[in-house]
Design a protein around this motif. Structure first.
Motif, short mmCIF file in Angstrom:
data_model
loop_
_atom_site.label_atom_id
_atom_site.label_comp_id
_atom_site.label_asym_id
_atom_site.label_seq_id
_atom_site.Cartn_x
_atom_site.Cartn_y
_atom_site.Cartn_z
N HIS A 44 35.22 -46.57 -29.70
CA HIS A 44 34.41 -45.29 -29.39
C HIS A 44 35.23 -44.03 -29.24
N TYR A 165 36.42 -45.20 -15.51
CA TYR A 165 36.05 -46.43 -16.60
C TYR A 165 37.39 -47.17 -16.83
N GLU A 293 22.94 -52.32 -21.05
CA GLU A 293 23.34 -50.99 -20.70
C GLU A 293 24.64 -50.88 -21.48
N ARG A 296 23.82 -50.39 -25.39
CA ARG A 296 23.39 -49.04 -25.49
C ARG A 296 24.62 -47.95 -25.69
N PHE A 297 25.39 -48.12 -24.49
CA PHE A 297 26.36 -46.99 -24.75
C PHE A 297 27.13 -47.03 -25.86
N ARG A 299 26.56 -48.26 -28.66
CA ARG A 299 25.77 -47.84 -30.07
C ARG A 299 25.49 -49.29 -30.71
#
Length: 301
Positions: A44, A165, A293, A296-297, A299
């Motif tokens: 990411h 995180y 979730e 989705r984050f 992608r």
């Protein structure tokens, strides 16, 4: 194609991508990263699509020399990271110039680090994946003669994962379990004992399965085999549970107590031998909501 030349490969460093999906009905294990979250963050940071091939490094001890100008990110285990002898931060997108040497020392906490490069590493896929699965002979671990092929890349600035995180791999994790499978066939006190006690991670654990050490459970009898997936918690006759990992087999005959929450599988993969483990129940609905979730984050959906 040029890329990153391997000077020291470490104890076990293997390429992984999204895994070898769609072949389990033929007995082929999916493989893929042991810690999906650390791997997903590494990709990411570099704007790589989900499942872009990266390097999973067990314990550390890796040295690489760049033969191309690119950018890299290292997430996961707390390994000392340096470039030409200068310390660098983990969980951060960083430039790597041709001729520079990148070194990952041995982990202070955690077990696996993930090295991603902008655009991903290039390798010939087998059954649609470059993931290495040593047990089945699909690929091999990194060697000092290798070059990790990759292309040039450029970013205008560095970027880091926000501190909330960042995991603490030294903590004693409370791992969530979706009860199911043969759970209804276990005596109620056996389920209570599983969640009530503190287990230890066996040193005989590997990419195939995490073996637990504790007060043995008494599993029900099972006379047949069925398909199994990652996170399945098997209870063999000795009563010491096995949690299936990325290189799991595709069929199993031991009774199933349930499944480890998908987002806790990576945390388990970062635990060293004899690390204490506790478990708590979670509903399948809550697990599905959190997993959606997560996807989705990053992608994926």
């Amino acid at each position: 194609m040029s890329g990153l030349r391997v000077l020291k490969p470490g104890p076990q460093s293997v390429l992984q991508d999204a895994g070898r999906r769609g072949w389990q009905h033929l007995g082929v294990s999916p493989a893929g990263p042991m810690d999906w979250q650390a791997a997903a963050w590494a990709n990411h940071l570099l704007n790589n699509p989900w499942g872009t091939p990266l390097l999973e490094i067990a314990l550390g001890g890796v040295e690489l020399q760049a033969e191309v100008d690119t950018w890299v990110a290292v997430c996961g285990a707390q390994v000392p990271l340096s470039l030409d002898g200068q310390p660098l931060p983990l969980w951060t997108r960083l430039p790597l110039r041709k001729g520079q040497q990148l070194r990952l020392g041995f982990a202070h906490s955690g077990q696996r680090a993930y090295l991603a490069v902008a655009g991903g590493f290039h390798a010939e896929p087998v059954l649609g994946s470059v993931s290495v699965q040593l047990r089945e002979g699909q690929g091999r671990a990194l060697q000092a003669v290798d070059v990790l092929a990759c292309g040039q890349a450029h970013f205008s600035h560095a970027a880091s994962v926000p501190w909330p995180y960042l995991p603490d791999y030294r903590s004693k994790p409370l791992l969530r379990v979706i009860t199911g499978g043969d759970a209804a066939s276990f005596a109620q006190e056996q389920l209570h004992d599983f969640f009530a006690q503190t287990w230890q991670l066996s040193p005989h654990s590997d990419r195939m399965g995490a073996r637990l050490i504790g007060e043995p459970l008494r599993p029900p009898e099972r006379q047949w085999s069925l398909g199994v997936g990652r996170g399945a918690i098997q209870v063999p006759p000795d009563g010491q549970p096995i949690i299936l990992q990325a290189d799991h087999q595709t069929m199993g005959g031991y009774p199933l107590l349930g499944w480890l929450h998908p987002l806790d599988q990576g945390r388990l993969a970062q635990c060293p031998a004899h690390h204490p483990l506790r478990f708590t129940p979670v509903s399948i609905g809550d697990a599905q909501t959190e997993l959606r979730e997560f996807y989705r984050f990053f992608r994926r959906i």
